[in-house]
Design an enzyme around this catalytic site. Structure first.
Site, mmCIF file in Angstrom:
data_model
loop_
_atom_site.group_PDB
_atom_site.id
_atom_site.type_symbol
_atom_site.label_atom_id
_atom_site.label_comp_id
_atom_site.label_asym_id
_atom_site.label_seq_id
_atom_site.Cartn_x
_atom_site.Cartn_y
_atom_site.Cartn_z
ATOM 1 N N HIS A 28 7.968 -5.576 4.069
ATOM 2 C CA HIS A 28 7.008 -4.406 4.132
ATOM 3 C C HIS A 28 5.933 -4.988 4.974
ATOM 4 O O HIS A 28 5.062 -5.987 4.860
ATOM 5 C CB HIS A 28 6.422 -4.195 2.960
ATOM 6 C CG HIS A 28 5.528 -2.976 2.980
ATOM 7 N ND1 HIS A 28 4.064 -3.267 2.481
ATOM 8 C CD2 HIS A 28 5.539 -1.842 3.349
ATOM 9 C CE1 HIS A 28 3.434 -1.910 2.781
ATOM 10 N NE2 HIS A 28 4.487 -1.048 3.259
ATOM 11 N N HIS A 70 -0.345 -0.800 11.242
ATOM 12 C CA HIS A 70 -0.207 -0.033 10.248
ATOM 13 C C HIS A 70 -0.638 1.366 10.378
ATOM 14 O O HIS A 70 -0.053 2.446 9.783
ATOM 15 C CB HIS A 70 -1.018 -0.593 9.044
ATOM 16 C CG HIS A 70 -1.239 0.244 7.712
ATOM 17 N ND1 HIS A 70 -0.133 0.714 7.185
ATOM 18 C CD2 HIS A 70 -2.225 0.395 7.077
ATOM 19 C CE1 HIS A 70 -0.513 1.508 6.032
ATOM 20 N NE2 HIS A 70 -1.892 1.416 5.924
#
Length: 341
Positions: A28, A70
């Site tokens: 991730h 992100h």
């Protein structure tokens, strides 16, 4: 009264250790528990730790280059707020119904963006990562693909890419940036085909449907959360999408659902109906996100009382997800090769 600790102990006893051949390990944002997220260093470390896939979140620059952050807002993960030369780029924008203030990737050219340096997003929980602040640039998708190929050549194993399109409806409507077109064009340039280990994910529906029509067979993942719904479908709720009827609709354009752990496991750690219902619709389930710090773990899996404390809770949580039947997990830290008492 049900003793949740006893239930968890029984479930853990029945669960087997995590192994790559049994469940995909999706890094991730790279090894984000060990390096600032979405940097080449984080991706490389994740590969070295045995991840099957690395996950870049993709945003676009003003000159239409895909880069990994992100969010399209940059101040949380770069030093842009301290750069006097970019002070006048600060904006207020309403993104997916939320007002956001800051500096946005789509307002910078790639050359300008490359002058910035990455920083740790949550230094209070990951202070060791902050040691690396200022060392790394914002990577392009092309650089990430090049790293993957170099590591494949060095290791002799396949390494997958699992990109997420961030805020595609907002970028299309507000800046005329078509993330689907950009991604497919970049894949063609890089020689990435559906035969490669690639999943493309989004919290929105329209981009995935367009990719189904135009992408030529890339595996697609509909992300779902415990609350809210897709930004491009205001009348649709994720809660409805994870019902048997909703999953049957998702299966018309996607290959898997990427589901928050709370949709996969009960608070006691037992499986919900989601995995079985998804499999009945022909969909795999990938669960997000396993993190090593206590602050992100169920109380029963924490080690000590420090929010940033770490133990084996992430490995145990991954084992519960595996026992629930998920095909893959998103993880901030290494899972393969770790053993826990």
């Amino acid at each position: 009264m049900i003793d949740s600790h006893l239930i968890l102990a029984a479930l853990l006893a029945a669960a087997s250790p995590v192994a790559a051949q049994d469940m995909l390990i999706i890094a991730h944002r790279g090894a984000s528990a060990e390096r600032p997220e979405h940097t080449l260093a984080a991706y490389e470390l994740a590969i070295d730790q045995g991840a099957d896939y690395i996950e870049p979140d993709l945003v676009a620059t003003k000159d239409l280059v895909l880069v990994s952050r992100h969010e399209n807002e940059l101040s949380g993960t770069t030093d842009v707020a301290s750069r006097e030369e970019f002070e006048d780029r600060r904006r207020d924008k309403t993104i997916d119904g939320q007002k956001v203030a800051g500096w946005f990737a789509e307002d910078f050219t790639l050359a300008e963006l490359r002058t910035l340096r990455a920083k740790e997003r949550i230094p209070s929980l990951r202070p060791a990562n902050a040691r690396f602040d200022g060392l790394y640039q914002v990577p392009t998708l092309a650089e990430i693909a090049k790293l993957v190929r170099a590591k494949e050549a060095a290791t002799g194993r396949r390494i997958g890419l699992y990109p997420e399109l961030k805020h595609p409806e907002f970028l299309l409507q507000n800046d005329g940036i078509d993330m689907v077109d950009l991604l497919l064009r970049e894949f063609r340039t890089l020689g990435i085909t559906p035969a490669d280990p690639v999943f493309i994910q989004s919290f929105e529906v329209g981009p995935l449907q367009r990719l189904k029509q135009r992408g030529g067979g890339f595996k697609l993942v509909q992300l779902v959360a415990p609350i809210g719904g897709p930004a491009d479908e205001p009348a649709m709720r994720y809660a409805e999408m994870v019902t048997p009827t909703g999953l049957a609709e998702v299966a018309k354009y996607a290959d898997a659902v990427g589901a928050h752990i709370a949709l996969v496991l009960t608070p006691e750690g037992a499986p919900t109906a989601l995995v079985a219902d998804a499999k009945a619709a022909g969909l795999a389930v990938h669960a997000w996100t396993v993190r090593p710090e206590n602050d992100f773990l169920p109380v029963m899996l924490r080690t000590g009382d420090e929010p940033k404390g770490r133990g084996c809770g992430d490995v145990k949580l991954a084992a519960l997800l595996k026992a629930a039947g998920v095909a893959g997990v998103f993880s901030d830290g290494a899972l393969n090769g770790r053993s826990c008492p």
